[in-house]
Design an enzyme around this catalytic site. Structure first.
Site, short mmCIF file in Angstrom:
data_model
loop_
_atom_site.label_atom_id
_atom_site.label_comp_id
_atom_site.label_asym_id
_atom_site.label_seq_id
_atom_site.Cartn_x
_atom_site.Cartn_y
_atom_site.Cartn_z
N ASP A 158 0.83 -1.20 0.00
CA ASP A 158 0.00 0.00 0.00
C ASP A 158 0.88 1.26 0.00
OD1 ASP A 158 -2.60 1.32 0.30
OD2 ASP A 158 -1.90 1.83 2.31
N GLU B 83 1.69 0.20 -4.80
CA GLU B 83 0.76 1.23 -5.22
C GLU B 83 1.50 2.54 -5.48
OE1 GLU B 83 -3.31 3.41 -3.63
OE2 GLU B 83 -1.81 2.72 -2.19
#
Length: 649
Positions: A348, A385
């Site tokens: 993330d 990400e």
């Protein structure tokens, strides 16, 4: 009418004597470029590489001709871990006076020079930033770029009977499965629908029928929100999701169906209820206090976007590095090992990890994580990400690919946009996507994909939408999702379905898009949750990716991008695939210079897949003038063609 232009894309069609485009420092590779005879012909060709920061030019030799193309090949030394190169083409032009006199030896008069890089063909010098790239880094597992990915947000996918026994946590607002999701407001992160991992296990046949090869789960750690990006520990699976054994069972059941499972890990922050942070907050002298970015007086701390529930990690801490990455039972390692045996991680906010003001440890942390992942499982995948331009950070050295929106998702939304006000356009101040032409789509795509090596491009996630975005069905014109899906499945990269795409789910932002799946009422006509049943569309696209090697191994050549229509071809020597996409009624003439006679002939057959209505017809007697593609409104078509001929030495 499209015309053929010099072409190279870094794929295996043009990079020879390498295994899966994997090279080692000091290797000499042979690079090919093809030049249309009608465009040039080129009189000389060089490969221009950057070696230790200095440009070097190596002359190419002409291999021969095939189907209207001249092929050239040059040798290049891989002098650095990231080997950048482009091609310099010399074309001798006929003088305007019509004399046809050749240019004098040693003179530039009557000669023109062209630079070919990953952005395209330029009649001027260009920045090195968009040069082609070969890298010496360990390659990603082949299953990644060949796979079809399905993203699940566990709270909203499926509830098992076990979930009925789970009490509603104190942070949550209990919701019936059919209650509407609140896209904004105080209850947005606390609405609790109770989906769990056994519920996902029970629906694996649904994924298998869609042709899914990779299941990507958003976080499964205990937390104080429905999204679980605010982990309270990394040591166990949330009991509300079924606990550790539920993950073991899910992975085993998925593997039995040929589906790999990837987890989601926040390396940038934890939750403020995390056991590490609780101890750090209470004791400034604790080891854990060094895990976070506290002020000198310990009264404040850095957090993701200033959200206090997401305190940011301090990657200068050696103790954090050990506990999170390098220890035998570290967070990164333990979930890749038995009994859990995850097949990889999606990291993330990888773009923000290790970065704070003047401190930039991003690549150092990425390298640390990647080395540990490879130690535990050399066949595991590692994606990260990056909400914007990922090229400078995703080289393939550590992150094998990116979950990024800038090179495909954003421009695709804009090309297929309808008037969709008050839609979150990837955090920009725009009220929604703005409509652009196919030319601008392609220019944006080339611009933001040119920073990747071919290997990374193949591993990037091609998503129409995710749990963090509005739904494509909300922002695109009617039929746009189906056309967009064709592009995500057929362009280089890993196609991604977010749970609910197969039912045409809608949503104006990421939270609004996290709609519970329509299992309770049965997937049938009259179920208000099923906006449009697209299961057959996605299963057919997945099947074509498995059956047509050009869609996973082939290079890509754009034949047309203008206004409402675009055409590209994926090519290998053995077979090719042509894709035609239109957002409105359109007609595209492909003349004989852009495809071989055999390919033009095959294009006259019915497409293997179509959305809307597309047809092909000869242009002129017996097709001698090419083939005309026609779309009756928003449409897309996929054709299987013969391979691309390469001269035999």
């Amino acid at each position: 009418m499209p015309i053929a232009l010099p072409h190279h894309d870094g794929s295996g069609l043009f990079v020879t004597n390498t295994a899966a485009l994997s090279v080692s420092l000091g290797d000499t590779v042979r690079l090919r470029v093809r030049v249309p005879q009608g465009w040039g012909p080129a009189s000389k060709v060089w490969v221009r590489s950057i070696q230790d920061g200095e440009p070097r030019y190596d002359a190419a030799i002409r291999l021969g001709s095939a189907e209207g193309w001249d092929w050239w090949e040059a040798a290049m030394l891989v002098a650095n871990p990231v080997a950048k190169y482009r091609f310099l083409l010399e074309v001798t032009e006929t003088p305007d006076d019509g004399t046809g006199a050749a240019a004098a030896a040693g003179s530039t008069v009557g000669r023109r020079y062209w630079h070919l890089n990953a952005q395209g063909l330029f009649g001027r010098d260009v920045s090195d930033a968009a040069d082609f790239r070969l890298t010496t880094f360990a390659p990603a597992p082949e299953w990644l770029h060949r796979g079809t990915m399905y993203q699940v947000f566990p709270d909203r996918f499926a509830r098992s009977t076990q979930a009925e026994n789970h009490p509603t946590p104190d942070w949550a607002v209990a919701c019936g499965w059919d209650e509407p999701v609140k896209g904004t407001g105080a209850e947005t992160p606390t609405q609790f629908y109770g989906g769990d991992l056994p519920g996902i296990t029970g629906k694996l046949d649904h994924l298998h029928a869609l042709g899914v090869d990779v299941l990507y789960l958003t976080p499964f750690f205990p937390a104080r929100s429905n999204h679980r990006y605010d982990a309270s520990t990394f040591d166990c699976v949330d009991p509300l999701l079924g606990g550790d054994q539920a993950l073991v069972d899910l992975v085993e059941a998925a593997h039995a169906r040929g589906i790999r499972v990837m987890g989601d890990l926040t390396a940038n922050h934890s939750g403020d209820a995390h056991e590490w942070f609780v101890k750090a907050l209470a004791d400034p002298g604790s080891e854990e206090a060094g895990y976070y970015c506290f002020s000198h007086d310990h009264l404040s701390y850095e957090s993701w976007w200033g959200v206090p529930s997401l305190p940011k990690f301090n990657w200068s801490s050696e103790a954090l590095r050990r506990r999170f990455v390098t220890d035998e039972d570290s967070v990164v390692a333990r979930w890749l090992k038995p009994p859990f045996t995850l097949d990889g991680w999606r990291i993330d906010v990888g773009n923000m990890t290790g970065r704070l003001g003047s401190v930039d440890l991003n690549h150092e942390v990425a390298r640390l994580i990647a080395e540990r992942v490879r130690e535990v499982n050399p066949h595991a995948a590692l994606l990260a990400e990056f909400t914007s331009d990922a090229g400078p950070d995703v080289t393939g050295e550590h992150w094998q690919g990116a979950m990024t929106y800038s090179n495909l998702t954003r421009p695709l939304w804009s090309w297929l946009a309808k008037d969709a006000p008050n839609v979150n356009f990837f955090g920009s101040p725009q009220p929604g996507p703005h409509r652009i032409s196919a030319e601008d789509f392609l220019a944006t795509h080339h611009d933001l994909a040119s920073g990747f090596s071919w290997g990374v491009r193949q591993n990037n996630m091609n998503a129409l939408n995710t749990h963090d975005t509005a739904r494509a069905a909300t922002v695109m014109i009617d039929g746009g999702q189906e056309v967009g899906a064709v592009l995500t499945f057929c362009l280089p990269g890993v196609p991604v379905m977010f749970a609910g795409d197969e039912f045409g789910f809608e949503g104006y932002n990421g939270e609004d898009s996290r709609t519970p799946m329509p299992w309770d009422q049965g997937v049938r006509a009259g179920n208000h949750r099923v906006v449009k049943d697209l299961r057959s569309v996605y299963s057919r696209l997945s099947r074509l990716r498995r059956e047509l090697p050009a869609l996973t191994e082939g290079g890509v050549r754009w034949l047309h991008a203008e206004g409402d229509a675009m055409v590209f071809i994926r090519e290998t020597p053995e077979s090719s695939v042509l894709v035609f996409a239109a957002r409105d009624a359109a007609q595209v003439l492909l003349d004989p210079s852009v495809l071989s006679d055999a390919q033009l002939g095959a294009l006259l057959a019915a497409p293997l897949h179509q959305s809307g209505t597309v047809t092909s017809a000869p242009a002129g007697p017996s097709g001698v003038d090419g083939v005309c593609l026609h779309a009756e409104g928003i449409s897309a078509g996929i054709w299987a063609l013969p391979g691309t001929a390469v001269p035999i030495l």
